[in-house]
Motif scaffolding. Sequence first.
Motif, PDB file in Angstrom:
ATOM      1  N   ARG A  51      32.447  48.941  -9.088  1.00  0.00           N
ATOM      2  CA  ARG A  51      31.047  49.181  -8.692  1.00  0.00           C
ATOM      3  C   ARG A  51      30.624  50.607  -9.050  1.00  0.00           C
ATOM      4  O   ARG A  51      29.493  50.840  -9.482  1.00  0.00           O
ATOM      5  CB  ARG A  51      30.858  48.919  -7.206  1.00  0.00           C
ATOM      6  CG  ARG A  51      30.864  47.452  -6.859  1.00  0.00           C
ATOM      7  CD  ARG A  51      30.691  47.224  -5.387  1.00  0.00           C
ATOM      8  NE  ARG A  51      30.649  45.801  -5.084  1.00  0.00           N
ATOM      9  CZ  ARG A  51      30.764  45.307  -3.873  1.00  0.00           C
ATOM     10  NH1 ARG A  51      30.922  46.113  -2.825  1.00  0.00           N
ATOM     11  NH2 ARG A  51      30.718  44.003  -3.678  1.00  0.00           N
ATOM     12  N   LEU A  52      31.508  51.563  -8.860  1.00  0.00           N
ATOM     13  CA  LEU A  52      31.206  52.945  -9.250  1.00  0.00           C
ATOM     14  C   LEU A  52      31.046  53.048 -10.765  1.00  0.00           C
ATOM     15  O   LEU A  52      30.150  53.748 -11.258  1.00  0.00           O
ATOM     16  CB  LEU A  52      32.313  53.890  -8.774  1.00  0.00           C
ATOM     17  CG  LEU A  52      32.422  54.102  -7.269  1.00  0.00           C
ATOM     18  CD1 LEU A  52      33.657  54.935  -6.939  1.00  0.00           C
ATOM     19  CD2 LEU A  52      31.167  54.756  -6.719  1.00  0.00           C
ATOM     20  N   ILE A  53      31.896  52.351 -11.500  1.00  0.00           N
ATOM     21  CA  ILE A  53      31.790  52.332 -12.955  1.00  0.00           C
ATOM     22  C   ILE A  53      30.442  51.752 -13.375  1.00  0.00           C
ATOM     23  O   ILE A  53      29.761  52.302 -14.255  1.00  0.00           O
ATOM     24  CB  ILE A  53      32.962  51.545 -13.586  1.00  0.00           C
ATOM     25  CG1 ILE A  53      34.269  52.333 -13.422  1.00  0.00           C
ATOM     26  CG2 ILE A  53      32.691  51.216 -15.049  1.00  0.00           C
ATOM     27  CD1 ILE A  53      35.526  51.543 -13.746  1.00  0.00           C
ATOM     28  N   ALA A  54      30.037  50.660 -12.740  1.00  0.00           N
ATOM     29  CA  ALA A  54      28.749  50.037 -13.059  1.00  0.00           C
ATOM     30  C   ALA A  54      27.593  51.008 -12.818  1.00  0.00           C
ATOM     31  O   ALA A  54      26.662  51.093 -13.628  1.00  0.00           O
ATOM     32  CB  ALA A  54      28.565  48.757 -12.247  1.00  0.00           C
ATOM     33  N   LYS A  55      27.658  51.770 -11.729  1.00  0.00           N
ATOM     34  CA  LYS A  55      26.615  52.762 -11.452  1.00  0.00           C
ATOM     35  C   LYS A  55      26.587  53.845 -12.517  1.00  0.00           C
ATOM     36  O   LYS A  55      25.521  54.265 -12.970  1.00  0.00           O
ATOM     37  CB  LYS A  55      26.830  53.405 -10.077  1.00  0.00           C
ATOM     38  CG  LYS A  55      26.475  52.501  -8.931  1.00  0.00           C
ATOM     39  CD  LYS A  55      26.709  53.208  -7.614  1.00  0.00           C
ATOM     40  CE  LYS A  55      26.499  52.263  -6.453  1.00  0.00           C
ATOM     41  NZ  LYS A  55      26.762  52.911  -5.159  1.00  0.00           N
ATOM     42  N   ALA A  56      27.762  54.302 -12.922  1.00  0.00           N
ATOM     43  CA  ALA A  56      27.831  55.331 -13.959  1.00  0.00           C
ATOM     44  C   ALA A  56      27.270  54.808 -15.282  1.00  0.00           C
ATOM     45  O   ALA A  56      26.566  55.535 -15.991  1.00  0.00           O
ATOM     46  CB  ALA A  56      29.273  55.808 -14.133  1.00  0.00           C
ATOM     47  N   LEU A  57      27.555  53.569 -15.607  1.00  0.00           N
ATOM     48  CA  LEU A  57      27.017  52.980 -16.833  1.00  0.00           C
ATOM     49  C   LEU A  57      25.496  52.892 -16.766  1.00  0.00           C
ATOM     50  O   LEU A  57      24.813  53.147 -17.768  1.00  0.00           O
ATOM     51  CB  LEU A  57      27.624  51.594 -17.074  1.00  0.00           C
ATOM     52  CG  LEU A  57      29.116  51.565 -17.384  1.00  0.00           C
ATOM     53  CD1 LEU A  57      29.613  50.126 -17.456  1.00  0.00           C
ATOM     54  CD2 LEU A  57      29.432  52.306 -18.676  1.00  0.00           C
ATOM     55  N   GLU A  58      24.964  52.563 -15.608  1.00  0.00           N
ATOM     56  CA  GLU A  58      23.508  52.512 -15.424  1.00  0.00           C
ATOM     57  C   GLU A  58      22.873  53.879 -15.647  1.00  0.00           C
ATOM     58  O   GLU A  58      21.722  53.970 -16.072  1.00  0.00           O
ATOM     59  CB  GLU A  58      23.161  52.015 -14.021  1.00  0.00           C
ATOM     60  CG  GLU A  58      23.414  50.547 -13.808  1.00  0.00           C
ATOM     61  CD  GLU A  58      23.182  50.122 -12.363  1.00  0.00           C
ATOM     62  OE1 GLU A  58      22.606  50.907 -11.572  1.00  0.00           O
ATOM     63  OE2 GLU A  58      23.589  48.998 -12.029  1.00  0.00           O
ATOM     64  N   LEU A  59      23.620  54.932 -15.360  1.00  0.00           N
ATOM     65  CA  LEU A  59      23.119  56.299 -15.546  1.00  0.00           C
ATOM     66  C   LEU A  59      23.263  56.786 -16.985  1.00  0.00           C
ATOM     67  O   LEU A  59      22.858  57.897 -17.297  1.00  0.00           O
ATOM     68  CB  LEU A  59      23.850  57.261 -14.598  1.00  0.00           C
ATOM     69  CG  LEU A  59      23.545  57.078 -13.123  1.00  0.00           C
ATOM     70  CD1 LEU A  59      24.459  57.953 -12.282  1.00  0.00           C
ATOM     71  CD2 LEU A  59      22.084  57.406 -12.842  1.00  0.00           C
ATOM     72  N   GLY A  60      23.868  55.958 -17.830  1.00  0.00           N
ATOM     73  CA  GLY A  60      23.959  56.318 -19.233  1.00  0.00           C
ATOM     74  C   GLY A  60      25.322  56.765 -19.717  1.00  0.00           C
ATOM     75  O   GLY A  60      25.475  57.113 -20.882  1.00  0.00           O
ATOM     76  N   PHE A  61      26.314  56.776 -18.862  1.00  0.00           N
ATOM     77  CA  PHE A  61      27.657  57.119 -19.305  1.00  0.00           C
ATOM     78  C   PHE A  61      28.214  55.985 -20.153  1.00  0.00           C
ATOM     79  O   PHE A  61      27.840  54.827 -19.984  1.00  0.00           O
ATOM     80  CB  PHE A  61      28.583  57.368 -18.108  1.00  0.00           C
ATOM     81  CG  PHE A  61      28.299  58.644 -17.383  1.00  0.00           C
ATOM     82  CD1 PHE A  61      28.923  59.824 -17.760  1.00  0.00           C
ATOM     83  CD2 PHE A  61      27.405  58.672 -16.329  1.00  0.00           C
ATOM     84  CE1 PHE A  61      28.657  61.008 -17.101  1.00  0.00           C
ATOM     85  CE2 PHE A  61      27.131  59.843 -15.660  1.00  0.00           C
ATOM     86  CZ  PHE A  61      27.752  61.020 -16.042  1.00  0.00           C
ATOM     87  N   ARG A  62      29.108  56.311 -21.046  1.00  0.00           N
ATOM     88  CA  ARG A  62      29.777  55.304 -21.866  1.00  0.00           C
ATOM     89  C   ARG A  62      31.017  54.806 -21.155  1.00  0.00           C
ATOM     90  O   ARG A  62      31.652  55.539 -20.403  1.00  0.00           O
ATOM     91  CB  ARG A  62      30.161  55.900 -23.207  1.00  0.00           C
ATOM     92  CG  ARG A  62      28.967  56.248 -24.052  1.00  0.00           C
ATOM     93  CD  ARG A  62      29.401  56.802 -25.362  1.00  0.00           C
ATOM     94  NE  ARG A  62      28.229  57.055 -26.171  1.00  0.00           N
ATOM     95  CZ  ARG A  62      28.259  57.316 -27.450  1.00  0.00           C
ATOM     96  NH1 ARG A  62      29.430  57.374 -28.079  1.00  0.00           N
ATOM     97  NH2 ARG A  62      27.158  57.532 -28.119  1.00  0.00           N
TER      98      ARG A  62
END
Length: 94
Positions: A51-62
């Motif tokens: 879930r944290l990874i998904a949030k980071a991806l939403e913020l534009g991280f690869r």
Amino acid sequence: MTGLSIGALSQACGIPANTIRTWERRYGFPTPSRTSGGHRLYNPDDVARLRLIAKALELGFRAGQVVPSKRSELSQILKHTSPIENSRDLLSYA
């Protein structure tokens, strides 16, 4: 053996099962155990990290930047990063 199936994990964290399988191969996370029949079983703790990874991806991280990160590292990344509020903000960075 207990754990979550890939379908249950996918549903719990909102990440497609195919993506989870790809991350296993590319980044070594998540790391499931296997049933005697070869089916993946995931640790329930993986849900929070995904879930944290998904949030980071939403913020534009690869994915390559965040999937290998530990849960504590992801929390720090998200703590110090704020989402771009709207498309006008995004255009101002161009």
